[in-house]
Design a protein around this motif. Structure first.
Motif, PDB file in Angstrom:
ATOM      1  N   LYS A 186      -0.132   0.203   4.546  1.00 50.69           N
ATOM      2  CA  LYS A 186      -0.473  -1.191   4.267  1.00 50.69           C
ATOM      3  C   LYS A 186      -1.623  -1.169   3.286  1.00 50.69           C
ATOM      4  CE  LYS A 186      -0.874  -5.714   6.444  1.00 50.69           C
ATOM      5  NZ  LYS A 186      -1.879  -6.211   5.479  1.00 50.69           N
ATOM      6  N   ALA A 187      -1.343  -1.476   2.032  1.00 49.26           N
ATOM      7  CA  ALA A 187      -2.308  -1.265   0.941  1.00 49.26           C
ATOM      8  C   ALA A 187      -2.807  -2.602   0.402  1.00 49.26           C
ATOM      9  CB  ALA A 187      -1.638  -0.475  -0.187  1.00 49.26           C
ATOM     10  N   GLU A 188      -4.041  -2.621  -0.050  1.00 49.75           N
ATOM     11  CA  GLU A 188      -4.629  -3.830  -0.646  1.00 49.75           C
ATOM     12  C   GLU A 188      -3.971  -4.106  -1.998  1.00 49.75           C
ATOM     13  OE1 GLU A 188      -6.559  -4.817   2.442  1.00 49.75           O
ATOM     14  OE2 GLU A 188      -6.854  -5.975   0.589  1.00 49.75           O
ATOM     15  N   PRO A 189      -3.557  -5.359  -2.238  1.00 55.93           N
ATOM     16  CA  PRO A 189      -3.018  -5.682  -3.567  1.00 55.93           C
ATOM     17  C   PRO A 189      -4.101  -5.544  -4.631  1.00 55.93           C
ATOM     18  CG  PRO A 189      -2.601  -7.464  -1.990  1.00 55.93           C
ATOM     19  CD  PRO A 189      -3.545  -6.512  -1.328  1.00 55.93           C
TER      20      PRO A 189
ATOM     21  N   THR B  82       0.192   1.090  -5.463  1.00 55.16           N
ATOM     22  CA  THR B  82      -0.477  -0.066  -6.080  1.00 55.16           C
ATOM     23  C   THR B  82       0.371  -1.329  -5.950  1.00 55.16           C
ATOM     24  OG1 THR B  82      -1.470   1.466  -7.685  1.00 55.16           O
ATOM     25  CG2 THR B  82      -1.633  -0.889  -8.166  1.00 55.16           C
ATOM     26  N   PRO B  83       0.231  -2.004  -4.789  1.00 50.59           N
ATOM     27  CA  PRO B  83       0.899  -3.303  -4.681  1.00 50.59           C
ATOM     28  C   PRO B  83       0.204  -4.335  -5.561  1.00 50.59           C
ATOM     29  CG  PRO B  83      -0.214  -2.722  -2.615  1.00 50.59           C
ATOM     30  CD  PRO B  83      -0.511  -1.652  -3.592  1.00 50.59           C
ATOM     31  N   LEU B  84       0.941  -5.357  -5.948  1.00 48.54           N
ATOM     32  CA  LEU B  84       0.355  -6.448  -6.738  1.00 48.54           C
ATOM     33  C   LEU B  84       0.353  -7.748  -5.948  1.00 48.54           C
ATOM     34  CD1 LEU B  84       2.057  -5.652 -10.176  1.00 48.54           C
ATOM     35  CD2 LEU B  84      -0.263  -5.037  -9.430  1.00 48.54           C
ATOM     36  N   HIS B  85       0.991  -7.681  -4.764  1.00 52.43           N
ATOM     37  CA  HIS B  85       1.076  -8.874  -3.914  1.00 52.43           C
ATOM     38  C   HIS B  85       0.877  -8.438  -2.463  1.00 52.43           C
ATOM     39  CE1 HIS B  85       2.987 -10.911  -7.350  1.00 52.43           C
ATOM     40  NE2 HIS B  85       3.657  -9.782  -7.506  1.00 52.43           N
ATOM     41  N   ALA B  86       0.312  -9.277  -1.654  1.00 54.11           N
ATOM     42  CA  ALA B  86       0.254  -9.051  -0.209  1.00 54.11           C
ATOM     43  C   ALA B  86       1.677  -9.230   0.336  1.00 54.11           C
ATOM     44  CB  ALA B  86      -0.705 -10.053   0.431  1.00 54.11           C
ATOM     45  N   PRO B  87       2.079  -8.517   1.377  1.00 54.07           N
ATOM     46  CA  PRO B  87       1.258  -7.749   2.324  1.00 54.07           C
ATOM     47  C   PRO B  87       1.048  -6.293   1.934  1.00 54.07           C
ATOM     48  CG  PRO B  87       3.487  -7.853   3.140  1.00 54.07           C
ATOM     49  CD  PRO B  87       3.468  -8.670   1.874  1.00 54.07           C
ATOM     50  N   GLY B  88       1.599  -5.824   0.861  1.00 55.63           N
ATOM     51  CA  GLY B  88       1.384  -4.420   0.475  1.00 55.63           C
ATOM     52  C   GLY B  88       1.902  -3.443   1.516  1.00 55.63           C
TER      53      GLY B  88
END
Ligand code: UGC
Ligand code: NI
Length: 163
Positions: free
Chosen positions: A59-62, A128-134
Protein backbone atom coordinates in the motif's frame (compact mmCIF):
# COMPACT_ATOMS: atom_id res chain seq x y z
CA UNK A 1 22.11 15.45 -21.92
CA UNK A 2 18.64 16.35 -20.64
CA UNK A 3 17.68 14.95 -17.29
CA UNK A 4 13.99 15.33 -18.19
CA UNK A 5 12.17 12.10 -19.03
CA UNK A 6 8.83 12.32 -20.84
CA UNK A 7 6.20 9.79 -19.83
CA UNK A 8 4.93 7.60 -22.66
CA UNK A 9 1.99 5.18 -22.77
CA UNK A 10 3.03 1.67 -21.72
CA UNK A 11 3.15 -0.87 -24.53
CA UNK A 12 4.30 -4.48 -24.40
CA UNK A 13 6.70 -3.82 -27.25
CA UNK A 14 8.41 -0.83 -25.68
CA UNK A 15 8.56 -2.62 -22.32
CA UNK A 16 9.81 -5.95 -23.71
CA UNK A 17 13.53 -5.34 -22.92
CA UNK A 18 12.59 -4.72 -19.29
CA UNK A 19 9.74 -7.09 -18.51
CA UNK A 20 6.20 -8.18 -19.21
CA UNK A 21 2.97 -6.17 -19.44
CA UNK A 22 -0.07 -7.88 -17.95
CA UNK A 23 -3.46 -6.85 -19.27
CA UNK A 24 -6.59 -8.19 -20.87
CA UNK A 25 -6.14 -6.50 -24.22
CA UNK A 26 -7.03 -8.86 -27.03
CA UNK A 27 -8.81 -12.18 -26.77
CA UNK A 28 -8.22 -14.52 -23.81
CA UNK A 29 -6.10 -17.63 -24.27
CA UNK A 30 -8.84 -19.83 -22.82
CA UNK A 31 -12.50 -19.52 -22.01
CA UNK A 32 -13.24 -21.26 -18.69
CA UNK A 33 -15.89 -21.54 -16.01
CA UNK A 34 -18.71 -22.57 -18.30
CA UNK A 35 -17.92 -19.76 -20.70
CA UNK A 36 -18.12 -17.03 -18.07
CA UNK A 37 -14.41 -16.26 -17.67
CA UNK A 38 -11.55 -15.51 -20.02
CA UNK A 39 -8.14 -16.81 -18.87
CA UNK A 40 -5.13 -14.81 -20.03
CA UNK A 41 -2.78 -17.67 -19.45
CA UNK A 42 0.83 -17.56 -18.23
CA UNK A 43 1.49 -13.98 -19.23
CA UNK A 44 4.60 -13.17 -17.20
CA UNK A 45 7.92 -14.85 -16.44
CA UNK A 46 8.40 -15.46 -12.72
CA UNK A 47 12.10 -16.07 -12.17
CA UNK A 48 13.51 -16.65 -8.66
CA UNK A 49 16.82 -18.07 -7.42
CA UNK A 50 17.61 -19.26 -3.87
CA UNK A 51 14.13 -18.82 -2.58
CA UNK A 52 10.51 -19.06 -3.62
CA UNK A 53 8.00 -16.84 -5.37
CA UNK A 54 5.61 -15.18 -2.93
CA UNK A 55 2.65 -12.84 -3.03
CA UNK A 56 2.69 -9.71 -0.89
CA UNK A 57 0.48 -6.63 -0.74
CA UNK A 58 1.88 -3.11 -1.01
CA UNK A 59 0.00 0.00 0.00
CA UNK A 60 2.03 2.92 -1.34
CA UNK A 61 1.58 6.69 -1.06
CA UNK A 62 0.49 8.30 -4.34
CA UNK A 63 3.05 10.66 -5.89
CA UNK A 64 2.52 13.85 -7.88
CA UNK A 65 3.98 14.71 -11.27
CA UNK A 66 6.49 15.94 -12.19
CA UNK A 67 8.48 13.46 -10.13
CA UNK A 68 12.09 13.77 -9.06
CA UNK A 69 13.76 10.41 -9.70
CA UNK A 70 16.63 10.20 -7.25
CA UNK A 71 17.14 6.45 -7.19
CA UNK A 72 16.63 3.29 -9.19
CA UNK A 73 16.98 -0.25 -7.94
CA UNK A 74 17.16 -3.80 -9.18
CA UNK A 75 16.73 -7.31 -7.83
CA UNK A 76 19.53 -9.63 -8.94
CA UNK A 77 17.82 -12.76 -7.65
CA UNK A 78 14.35 -12.44 -8.97
CA UNK A 79 11.62 -10.89 -11.04
CA UNK A 80 9.06 -8.57 -9.45
CA UNK A 81 5.46 -8.10 -10.57
CA UNK A 82 3.14 -5.26 -9.55
CA UNK A 83 -0.55 -5.98 -10.06
CA UNK A 84 -2.85 -3.08 -9.21
CA UNK A 85 -5.86 -3.82 -7.03
CA UNK A 86 -7.63 -0.67 -8.16
CA UNK A 87 -8.44 0.57 -11.64
CA UNK A 88 -5.88 3.37 -11.59
CA UNK A 89 -2.96 4.10 -13.85
CA UNK A 90 0.48 4.16 -12.22
CA UNK A 91 3.98 5.25 -13.20
CA UNK A 92 6.58 2.73 -14.34
CA UNK A 93 10.21 3.81 -14.72
CA UNK A 94 12.87 1.44 -16.04
CA UNK A 95 16.38 1.72 -17.46
CA UNK A 96 18.86 -0.49 -19.26
CA UNK A 97 22.01 -1.47 -17.42
CA UNK A 98 25.08 0.60 -18.24
CA UNK A 99 28.15 -0.96 -16.64
CA UNK A 100 26.40 -1.81 -13.42
CA UNK A 101 24.37 1.39 -13.15
CA UNK A 102 21.09 2.54 -14.73
CA UNK A 103 21.38 3.95 -18.26
CA UNK A 104 18.83 6.34 -19.77
CA UNK A 105 15.53 5.97 -17.89
CA UNK A 106 12.26 5.34 -19.70
CA UNK A 107 8.97 6.37 -18.09
CA UNK A 108 5.62 4.79 -18.89
CA UNK A 109 2.05 5.35 -17.77
CA UNK A 110 -0.06 2.22 -17.44
CA UNK A 111 -3.69 2.08 -18.39
CA UNK A 112 -6.13 1.20 -15.59
CA UNK A 113 -5.95 -2.53 -14.87
CA UNK A 114 -2.52 -3.05 -16.41
CA UNK A 115 0.23 -4.63 -14.33
CA UNK A 116 3.95 -5.08 -14.96
CA UNK A 117 6.49 -7.76 -14.21
CA UNK A 118 10.11 -6.59 -14.04
CA UNK A 119 12.51 -9.25 -15.22
CA UNK A 120 15.29 -10.24 -12.86
CA UNK A 121 17.91 -7.50 -12.72
CA UNK A 122 15.86 -4.80 -14.45
CA UNK A 123 16.62 -1.32 -13.15
CA UNK A 124 13.36 0.26 -12.02
CA UNK A 125 11.94 3.03 -9.90
CA UNK A 126 10.14 1.97 -6.75
CA UNK A 127 6.41 1.39 -6.87
CA UNK A 128 4.88 4.76 -7.86
CA UNK A 129 1.11 5.07 -7.71
CA UNK A 130 -0.41 8.32 -8.95
CA UNK A 131 -3.78 7.82 -7.28
CA UNK A 132 -4.98 6.49 -3.93
CA UNK A 133 -5.34 3.78 -2.64
CA UNK A 134 -1.99 2.72 -4.11
CA UNK A 135 -2.86 -0.92 -3.40
CA UNK A 136 -0.95 -3.63 -5.30
CA UNK A 137 -0.38 -7.36 -5.20
CA UNK A 138 3.33 -8.02 -5.62
CA UNK A 139 4.81 -11.31 -6.81
CA UNK A 140 8.53 -11.50 -6.12
CA UNK A 141 11.27 -13.49 -4.42
CA UNK A 142 10.90 -14.56 -0.83
CA UNK A 143 14.28 -15.72 0.41
CA UNK A 144 17.26 -15.03 2.57
CA UNK A 145 20.12 -12.82 1.57
CA UNK A 146 20.20 -9.51 -0.20
CA UNK A 147 18.11 -9.08 -3.33
CA UNK A 148 18.19 -5.31 -3.67
CA UNK A 149 20.76 -3.13 -5.36
CA UNK A 150 20.09 0.64 -5.25
CA UNK A 151 21.69 3.35 -7.38
CA UNK A 152 21.37 6.95 -6.19
CA UNK A 153 21.83 9.56 -8.90
CA UNK A 154 24.17 12.50 -8.25
CA UNK A 155 21.67 14.60 -10.23
CA UNK A 156 18.02 13.56 -10.18
CA UNK A 157 15.96 13.04 -13.31
CA UNK A 158 12.64 14.86 -13.70
CA UNK A 159 9.81 12.57 -14.82
CA UNK A 160 7.11 14.62 -16.48
CA UNK A 161 4.04 14.38 -18.61
CA UNK A 162 2.92 17.49 -20.32
CA UNK A 163 -0.68 16.42 -20.48
N1 UGC B 1 11.81 -3.02 -1.89
C1 UGC B 1 10.59 -3.38 -2.20
O1 UGC B 1 10.04 -4.33 -1.67
N2 UGC B 1 9.97 -2.67 -3.19
C2 UGC B 1 10.75 -2.27 -4.30
O2 UGC B 1 11.45 -3.41 -4.77
C3 UGC B 1 9.91 -1.71 -5.39
O3 UGC B 1 10.22 -2.00 -6.57
O4 UGC B 1 8.98 -0.95 -5.05
NI1 NI C 1 11.66 -3.43 -6.78
Amino acid sequence: MSRVVEIRPLTAQAFAPFGDVLDVSGPPDKIINQGLCGRYHDRAKIDVTDGKAGISLFKAEPRNLPLQLDMMERHPQGSQAFLPMSMDAFLVVVAPDADGAPGQPHAFLTTPGQGVNYHRGTWHGVLTPLHAPGLFAVVDRIGVGANLQEHWFETAYTITNHQ
